[in-house]
Structures are given as structure tokens and as C-alpha cells.
Design a protein around this motif. Structure first.
Motif, PDB file in Angstrom:
ATOM      1  N   PRO A 128      44.784  38.364  20.984  1.00 50.37           N
ATOM      2  CA  PRO A 128      43.788  37.105  21.638  1.00 50.37           C
ATOM      3  C   PRO A 128      44.065  35.829  20.866  1.00 50.37           C
ATOM      4  CG  PRO A 128      42.753  39.189  22.006  1.00 50.37           C
ATOM      5  CD  PRO A 128      43.681  39.391  21.120  1.00 50.37           C
ATOM      6  N   ALA A 129      44.185  34.651  21.398  1.00 50.45           N
ATOM      7  CA  ALA A 129      44.292  33.445  20.743  1.00 50.45           C
ATOM      8  C   ALA A 129      43.023  33.213  20.048  1.00 50.45           C
ATOM      9  CB  ALA A 129      44.544  32.309  21.488  1.00 50.45           C
ATOM     10  N   ALA A 130      42.956  32.757  18.821  1.00 50.12           N
ATOM     11  CA  ALA A 130      41.798  32.355  17.973  1.00 50.12           C
ATOM     12  C   ALA A 130      40.757  31.516  18.816  1.00 50.12           C
ATOM     13  CB  ALA A 130      42.145  31.648  16.845  1.00 50.12           C
ATOM     14  N   GLY A 131      39.454  31.778  19.066  1.00 53.07           N
ATOM     15  CA  GLY A 131      38.609  31.062  19.523  1.00 53.07           C
ATOM     16  C   GLY A 131      38.439  31.364  21.042  1.00 53.07           C
ATOM     17  N   ARG A 132      39.272  32.248  21.598  1.00 51.94           N
ATOM     18  CA  ARG A 132      39.260  32.602  22.980  1.00 51.94           C
ATOM     19  C   ARG A 132      38.064  33.724  23.206  1.00 51.94           C
ATOM     20  NH1 ARG A 132      45.267  32.486  25.716  1.00 51.94           N
ATOM     21  NH2 ARG A 132      45.031  30.064  26.241  1.00 51.94           N
ATOM     22  N   ALA A 133      37.226  33.142  24.120  1.00 49.67           N
ATOM     23  CA  ALA A 133      35.861  34.315  24.489  1.00 49.67           C
ATOM     24  C   ALA A 133      36.655  35.463  25.404  1.00 49.67           C
ATOM     25  CB  ALA A 133      34.876  33.811  24.915  1.00 49.67           C
ATOM     26  N   PRO A 134      36.156  36.640  25.181  1.00 47.99           N
ATOM     27  CA  PRO A 134      36.312  37.412  26.507  1.00 47.99           C
ATOM     28  C   PRO A 134      36.259  36.861  27.802  1.00 47.99           C
ATOM     29  CG  PRO A 134      35.046  38.458  24.799  1.00 47.99           C
ATOM     30  CD  PRO A 134      34.990  37.091  24.258  1.00 47.99           C
ATOM     31  N   ILE A 135      36.991  37.477  28.716  1.00 48.25           N
ATOM     32  CA  ILE A 135      36.406  36.952  30.176  1.00 48.25           C
ATOM     33  C   ILE A 135      35.570  37.797  30.658  1.00 48.25           C
ATOM     34  CG2 ILE A 135      37.663  36.785  32.443  1.00 48.25           C
ATOM     35  CD1 ILE A 135      40.296  36.454  30.965  1.00 48.25           C
ATOM     36  N   THR A 136      34.701  37.451  31.318  1.00 50.48           N
ATOM     37  CA  THR A 136      33.566  38.291  31.939  1.00 50.48           C
ATOM     38  C   THR A 136      33.680  38.435  33.526  1.00 50.48           C
ATOM     39  OG1 THR A 136      31.811  37.518  30.343  1.00 50.48           O
ATOM     40  CG2 THR A 136      31.009  38.489  32.259  1.00 50.48           C
ATOM     41  N   LEU A 137      33.745  39.541  33.982  1.00 50.71           N
ATOM     42  CA  LEU A 137      34.135  39.820  35.396  1.00 50.71           C
ATOM     43  C   LEU A 137      32.823  40.405  35.818  1.00 50.71           C
ATOM     44  CD1 LEU A 137      37.663  41.471  35.336  1.00 50.71           C
ATOM     45  CD2 LEU A 137      37.063  38.994  35.667  1.00 50.71           C
ATOM     46  N   ALA A 138      32.343  39.810  37.039  1.00 52.60           N
ATOM     47  CA  ALA A 138      31.285  40.352  38.222  1.00 52.60           C
ATOM     48  C   ALA A 138      31.832  41.655  38.917  1.00 52.60           C
ATOM     49  CB  ALA A 138      30.819  39.047  39.099  1.00 52.60           C
ATOM     50  N   GLU A 139      33.160  41.404  39.110  1.00 52.20           N
ATOM     51  CA  GLU A 139      33.770  42.698  40.006  1.00 52.20           C
ATOM     52  C   GLU A 139      35.292  42.587  39.742  1.00 52.20           C
ATOM     53  OE1 GLU A 139      33.558  43.641  44.937  1.00 52.20           O
ATOM     54  OE2 GLU A 139      32.511  41.925  43.998  1.00 52.20           O
ATOM     55  N   PHE A 140      35.711  43.463  40.102  1.00 46.32           N
ATOM     56  CA  PHE A 140      37.257  43.541  40.077  1.00 46.32           C
ATOM     57  C   PHE A 140      37.696  44.947  40.793  1.00 46.32           C
ATOM     58  CE2 PHE A 140      36.448  46.323  36.537  1.00 46.32           C
ATOM     59  CZ  PHE A 140      37.407  47.289  36.499  1.00 46.32           C
ATOM     60  N   GLY A 141      38.844  44.806  41.448  1.00 47.95           N
ATOM     61  CA  GLY A 141      39.271  46.286  42.282  1.00 47.95           C
ATOM     62  C   GLY A 141      40.695  45.810  42.841  1.00 47.95           C
ATOM     63  N   SER A 142      41.080  46.494  44.061  1.00 49.60           N
ATOM     64  CA  SER A 142      42.272  46.461  44.630  1.00 49.60           C
ATOM     65  C   SER A 142      42.161  46.942  46.083  1.00 49.60           C
ATOM     66  CB  SER A 142      43.322  46.726  43.760  1.00 49.60           C
ATOM     67  OG  SER A 142      43.386  48.236  43.809  1.00 49.60           O
ATOM     68  N   PHE A 143      42.944  46.454  47.020  1.00 52.67           N
ATOM     69  CA  PHE A 143      43.094  47.185  48.419  1.00 52.67           C
ATOM     70  C   PHE A 143      44.431  46.932  48.826  1.00 52.67           C
ATOM     71  CE2 PHE A 143      41.255  42.937  48.246  1.00 52.67           C
ATOM     72  CZ  PHE A 143      42.161  42.106  49.395  1.00 52.67           C
ATOM     73  N   HIS A 144      44.647  47.462  50.105  1.00 48.18           N
ATOM     74  CA  HIS A 144      46.089  47.258  50.600  1.00 48.18           C
ATOM     75  C   HIS A 144      45.536  46.767  52.230  1.00 48.18           C
ATOM     76  CE1 HIS A 144      47.664  49.826  47.794  1.00 48.18           C
ATOM     77  NE2 HIS A 144      48.842  49.480  47.935  1.00 48.18           N
ATOM     78  N   VAL A 145      46.555  45.741  52.577  1.00 46.73           N
ATOM     79  CA  VAL A 145      46.269  45.319  53.995  1.00 46.73           C
ATOM     80  C   VAL A 145      47.695  45.387  54.840  1.00 46.73           C
ATOM     81  CG1 VAL A 145      44.454  43.921  53.346  1.00 46.73           C
ATOM     82  CG2 VAL A 145      46.882  42.893  53.100  1.00 46.73           C
ATOM     83  N   GLY A 146      47.612  45.247  55.963  1.00 48.40           N
ATOM     84  CA  GLY A 146      49.026  45.031  56.818  1.00 48.40           C
ATOM     85  C   GLY A 146      49.530  46.148  57.232  1.00 48.40           C
ATOM     86  N   GLY A 147      50.744  46.317  57.660  1.00 52.35           N
ATOM     87  CA  GLY A 147      51.561  47.341  57.980  1.00 52.35           C
ATOM     88  C   GLY A 147      51.650  47.638  59.434  1.00 52.35           C
TER      89      GLY A 147
END
Length: 335
Positions: free
Chosen positions: A12-31
């Protein structure tokens, strides 16, 4: 480093804070369903030493589904989700990282508080695959290692990959290890699944809701067309070197969708890109004539030089992303 191996993950670049996530995930659509009939059954050994299984290929298949992964930052400053759609022969990895291990545009916009959705288009990456010719309408195209090097305005003409030479001042990380890392993420593509892909992007917009859509290359066609079909779901459209245009008969549908179109360097000396850019400019003028807003930026005219077709991977990618961020903020889409 052993030649041909992937570069180590960059620290990680110097001085770059961690990214804080409220939520993450994945899904599929269509077809859509596709029925196969009249084919013989066969025995298949799925694993060495296992028991053969009888496989009947006749029946209903689900084809044309699409993967999307999402990350929601905390705090959130983007007023709408940011959907990132990649170009031909590629996947959502386009936005996730660079071939030399730096953070990609997914990180850049997450750090600025945008909810980011990265998708793999139909028949690519995590979206599944079908080799049923009747379902895809054609055969996939595969690329040699030389092809993107020359066609994406990295190398200085035919044979440049073998020579290891680039266009003067080119910003793409074209050292041997980085370029091979880029080629590892290239995938086969169809030229005959546009209808399936557009359906899937429409399903994505329906699920996520009103969004800012960012597209690259082949994705330009899908971005313009999706915005024309669902103008209420596209709050803005960022087009990074779009390789195709939308439907000229429906330009009026885009009058309330602000658009930013970006072009990189070396276009005037290329065999194909002057015509591609001219087509994009004609479409932009048609949108303006219908009352729409299209801002076009040729990066060298802004003093940003050396950009290839893969500007989100170039060494100055953060500079280009900053220009996009400034435009989005100016449109009132970022708080």
C-alpha cells in the motif's frame, strides 16, 4: 524474479488509509433458457479414479447470466452507485487492479466514497460460459500476445511486442512481466452475444436502481444502449474510449443523461482510432442536437499525455481518474 512470473503484490502506498466497507458481496442477474434436443448421451469420467456418469446433453440450459460484485464504502459520498463495465476480451478485473500491482479505479472511487459494482459481461469471467453454437450464434475470438500490444496503442507498430518497444512516452506498464500479467486476464469473447449482454446489463440496472455507469471500449455500445432503454436508471454515463455508439434513432432518450467521453493519446497516428473517435463524435453531436449534454476530453489537450487504450491501467491512471471524479462532482453526483 523468474521471467514470466506474476509481479509481487505492491505494498500500500505510504499514507493510504485502509478502505472501510459497510457491505460487500456478489450476485448474478439475467439469462434466458435455451433448449437442446436430439443429441446422444455419453459417459463422462468427471474425476480420475472416479465412477463414470452418464450425461444426457438434452434439456434446458440457462445461458446469458451475468456476475456482479459490489463494495459499499463507509462513509458513502457518491449519491448513486457506480457501475463499472469493461471492454471486449476482458472482465471486471479491468477496474480492480493494474498489471504492475497498483490499485485500480475500483479502489480510487471506493476511497472517494462511491458504492462500486464491478461486473463480468455475458460469456466472460465469472458470468459462466456456453459453447452451444445455437445459443451464442458464433464462435469465440482468442487473441495472441501481440494483438493487444499493437491494437491498444501500446507498441510502436507491427512487431513491437517482439522488439519490446512502445510508443514514445507511453504510460502503459509494458515491461515483460507486467504485460504478461495483463495477458493473463484476457479471455475469449464473442461478437454475437450483444443482445444477451444488453439484456443482462438491463437486469443489473433494474436490480441496483439509478446509477452512474462507467464503460470502456466495447462497453460503450452497452452503456449508450442501456441508457437509451432505461434513461431513468442512468444518472450519468462515463465513456472511456467507447468503441461503438448507441442507436441514432433513440438519441432523444439521452437528453437528461449527462455524459463524459474520454480519449487517450496517439489516436491521430493509429490505423483505426481516428475513425472510431469520429464515429463517437458524430453520435455525441446527435445527442447534443437532441438537447443532451456530452463533454468530450482528449487527454493530450489537457496536458495528460502517453495514455493507451487501457488508461485505467496506465501509470498515470490516478490522474485520469481524478479528472473523472472532478466531472462527477461538478454534476452534483458526489457530496
Amino acid at each position: 524474479m523468474v521471467p514470466g512470473t506474476a509481479p509481487a503484490v505492491a505494498a500500500p502506498a505510504a499514507g493510504r488509509a485502509p478502505i472501510t466497507l459497510a457491505e460487500f458481496g456478489s450476485f448474478h442477474v439475467g439469462g434466458r433458457d435455451f433448449v437442446v434436443s436430439g443429441q446422444p448421451t455419453r459417459e463422462v469420467l468427471f474425476s480420475p479414479g472416479g465412477q463414470p456418469a452418464r450425461v444426457d446433453p438434452n434439456g434446458t440450459y440457462l445461458v446469458g447470466g451475468m456476475y456482479a460484485g459490489y463494495m459499499i464504502p463507509a462513509p458513502q459520498r457518491g449519491r448513486f452507485p457506480l457501475l463499472m463495465w469493461h471492454g471486449g476480451g476482458l472482465t471486471g478485473v479491468t477496474w480492480e487492479t493494474t498489471p504492475d500491482g497498483r490499485e485500480g479505479w475500483q479502489h480510487f472511487f471506493l476511497r472517494r466514497g462511491w458504492p462500486v459494482y464491478v461486473s463480468d459481461a455475458v460469456e466472460r469471467g465469472r458470468s459462466g460460459w456456453t459453447m452451444i453454437p445455437e445459443a451464442t450464434g458464433g464462435q469465440p475470438i482468442f487473441l495472441t500476445e501481440d494483438n493487444p500490444y499493437e491494437r491498444f496503442r501500446i507498441g510502436d507498430g507491427p512487431g513491437s511486442r517482439a522488439r519490446g518497444t512502445t510508443l514514445p512516452g507511453n504510460q502503459f506498464p509494458a515491461d515483460g512481466d507486467s504485460y504478461r500479467n495483463f495477458m493473463r486476464q484476457n479471455v475469449p469473447r464473442f461478437t454475437t452475444t450483444d443482445e444477451l449482454t444488453l439484456e443482462a446489463y438491463g437486469a443489473l440496472l433494474d436490480r441496483v436502481g439509478p446509477s452512474v455507469v462507467m464503460v470502456h471500449s466495447q462497453g460503450g455500445f452497452f452503456g449508450w444502449r442501456a441508457a437509451q432503454e432505461r434513461p431513468d436508471k442512468v444518472r450519468a454515463l462515463v465513456l472511456v474510449e467507447p468503441a461503438a455508439v448507441g442507436d441514432l434513432a433513440k438519441v432523444a432518450a439521452l437528453k437528461d443523461v449527462p455524459m463524459l467521453v474520454l480519449y487517450g493519446d496517439y489516436i491521430d497516428g493509429d490505423a483505426r482510432w481516428p475513425a472510431i473517435r469520429a464515429s463517437g463524435m458524430r453520435f455525441a453531436e446527435a445527442v447534443r442536437a437532441a438537447g443532451g449534454s456530452v463533454d468530450v476530453v482528449n487527454l493530450p489537450e489537457r496536458g495528460i499525455r502517453g495514455n493507451s487504450h487501457m488508461m485505467m491501467m496506465d501509470r498515470n491512471s490516478d490522474t485520469v481518474a481524478g479528472l473523472v471524479q472532478e466531472w462527477l462532482a461538478g454534476k452534483g453526483l458526489w457530496a
